[in-house]
Design an enzyme around this catalytic site. Structure first.
Site, PDB file in Angstrom:
ATOM      1  N   SER A 104      56.896 115.476  -0.671  1.00 53.09           N
ATOM      2  CA  SER A 104      57.996 116.219  -0.059  1.00 53.09           C
ATOM      3  C   SER A 104      57.813 116.366   1.442  1.00 53.09           C
ATOM      4  CB  SER A 104      58.090 117.617  -0.668  1.00 53.09           C
ATOM      5  OG  SER A 104      58.239 117.540  -2.056  1.00 53.09           O
TER       6      SER A 104
HETATM    7  N1  SAH Z   1      54.152 117.694  -5.083  1.00 51.90           N
HETATM    8  C1  SAH Z   1      54.000 116.287  -4.807  1.00 51.90           C
HETATM    9  C2  SAH Z   1      55.304 115.548  -4.754  1.00 51.90           C
HETATM   10  C3  SAH Z   1      55.700 115.171  -6.070  1.00 51.90           C
HETATM   11  S1  SAH Z   1      56.935 113.956  -6.288  1.00 51.90           S
HETATM   12  C4  SAH Z   1      53.241 116.047  -3.530  1.00 51.90           C
HETATM   13  O1  SAH Z   1      52.950 117.000  -2.802  1.00 51.90           O
HETATM   14  O2  SAH Z   1      52.936 114.891  -3.263  1.00 51.90           O
HETATM   15  C5  SAH Z   1      57.223 114.348  -7.982  1.00 51.90           C
HETATM   16  C6  SAH Z   1      56.127 113.946  -8.923  1.00 51.90           C
HETATM   17  O3  SAH Z   1      56.519 114.411 -10.211  1.00 51.90           O
HETATM   18  C7  SAH Z   1      55.963 112.443  -9.037  1.00 51.90           C
HETATM   19  O4  SAH Z   1      54.616 112.116  -8.823  1.00 51.90           O
HETATM   20  C8  SAH Z   1      56.398 112.139 -10.465  1.00 51.90           C
HETATM   21  O5  SAH Z   1      55.678 111.088 -11.066  1.00 51.90           O
HETATM   22  C9  SAH Z   1      56.124 113.464 -11.163  1.00 51.90           C
HETATM   23  N2  SAH Z   1      56.903 113.671 -12.392  1.00 51.90           N
HETATM   24  C10 SAH Z   1      58.175 113.285 -12.678  1.00 51.90           C
HETATM   25  N3  SAH Z   1      58.510 113.668 -13.921  1.00 51.90           N
HETATM   26  C11 SAH Z   1      57.431 114.303 -14.437  1.00 51.90           C
HETATM   27  C12 SAH Z   1      57.165 114.920 -15.690  1.00 51.90           C
HETATM   28  N4  SAH Z   1      58.046 114.961 -16.669  1.00 51.90           N
HETATM   29  N5  SAH Z   1      55.943 115.476 -15.868  1.00 51.90           N
HETATM   30  C13 SAH Z   1      54.990 115.457 -14.883  1.00 51.90           C
HETATM   31  N6  SAH Z   1      55.190 114.882 -13.678  1.00 51.90           N
HETATM   32  C14 SAH Z   1      56.389 114.319 -13.458  1.00 51.90           C
END
Ligand code: SAH
Length: 219
Positions: free
Chosen positions: A74
């Site tokens: 993000s």
């Molecule tokens: N907080 C993170 C950004 C995350 S992007 C940072 O600081 O880098 C969102 C993440 O959620 C991605 O890595 C994606 O693979 C994960 N995601 C998507 N659906 C998900 C689910 N059902 N369970 C766990 N993770 C999930």
């Protein structure tokens, strides 16, 4: 709050301002996020180390940055805003859904007692674990799996941070939130805080955001 509290005097002999300091000043403090513990945490976490080499030159830019596999870390302001909304205190145990790069995890780990973080994609979860361990964090617990189920064995949590967007509030996560606790979650393209007191749930809207979808495996 005076910016001078956070930033060293600039003068002919001063060090050039680092991209990280500039990010904190321009994207965080100037936009109204000035909680000292949070600023300290953002200063202590080297964001570039969480970003794949190919995109690293954008680590401190005012935007989301690619992590490969279609995922993104993000925008710094959104990390600041969501952390401010969650408002963790030192004794808190926090559940995070969507480890991604581990950057948000690191910020939470500096502010709370422990973080339980769940990532669906093993490659990203493993990479985040390595980064966080190399930086010396020892209060983070990792799980690869579907965040819709949360982490029932460790529930209830003082706070829950969701960084992928489901289409509706996942019931299991709400059940794993302590009474008096708070969840920060994008639902569709809207950001909410959800607080629980007993059986009552209060949802407050905090504006529009764009997140990668929270994937429903097997759906
Ligand atoms: N907080 C993170 C950004 C995350 S992007 C940072 O600081 O880098 C969102 C993440 O959620 C991605 O890595 C994606 O693979 C994960 N995601 C998507 N659906 C998900 C689910 N059902 N369970 C766990 N993770 C999930």
């Amino acid at each position: 709050m005076l910016l001078s509290r956070f930033f060293k005097k600039k003068g002919p002999d001063a060090d050039p301002v680092s991209p990280q300091e500039r990010m904190i000043e321009e994207q965080i403090v100037r936009r109204g996020i000035d909680e000292p513990r949070l600023i300290e945490a953002m200063r202590a976490v080297p964001r570039h180390q969480f970003i794949p080499a190919a995109y690293r030159s954008h680590a401190y830019d005012d935007c989301a940055v690619s992590l490969d596999l279609g995922q993104t870390v993000s925008q710094p302001y959104i990390v600041g805003l969501m952390t401010r909304l969650l408002d963790p205190v030192e004794s808190d145990r926090i559940l995070e859904i969507g480890t991604g790069s581990g950057y948000q995890t690191a910020i939470l780990a500096r502010l709370a007692r422990s973080v339980y973080t769940v990532e669906r994609l093993a490659v990203l979860g493993q990479r985040a674990r390595e980064t966080l361990q190399s930086l010396g964090y020892d209060n983070i617990h990792f799980r690869i799996g579907d965040g819709h189920s949360g982490w029932p064995e460790e529930a209830p949590f003082d706070g829950i941070m969701v960084t992928a967007a489901p289409s509706a509030l996942p019931e299991a996560l709400l059940r794993q939130l302590k009474s008096g606790g708070r969840m920060v979650i994008p639902i569709g393209e809207e950001l909410y805080t959800v607080t629980r007191s007993g059986e009552e749930t209060v949802k407050v809207h905090h504006g529009g955001v764009r997140f990668v979808p929270m994937v429903e495996d097997g759906a």
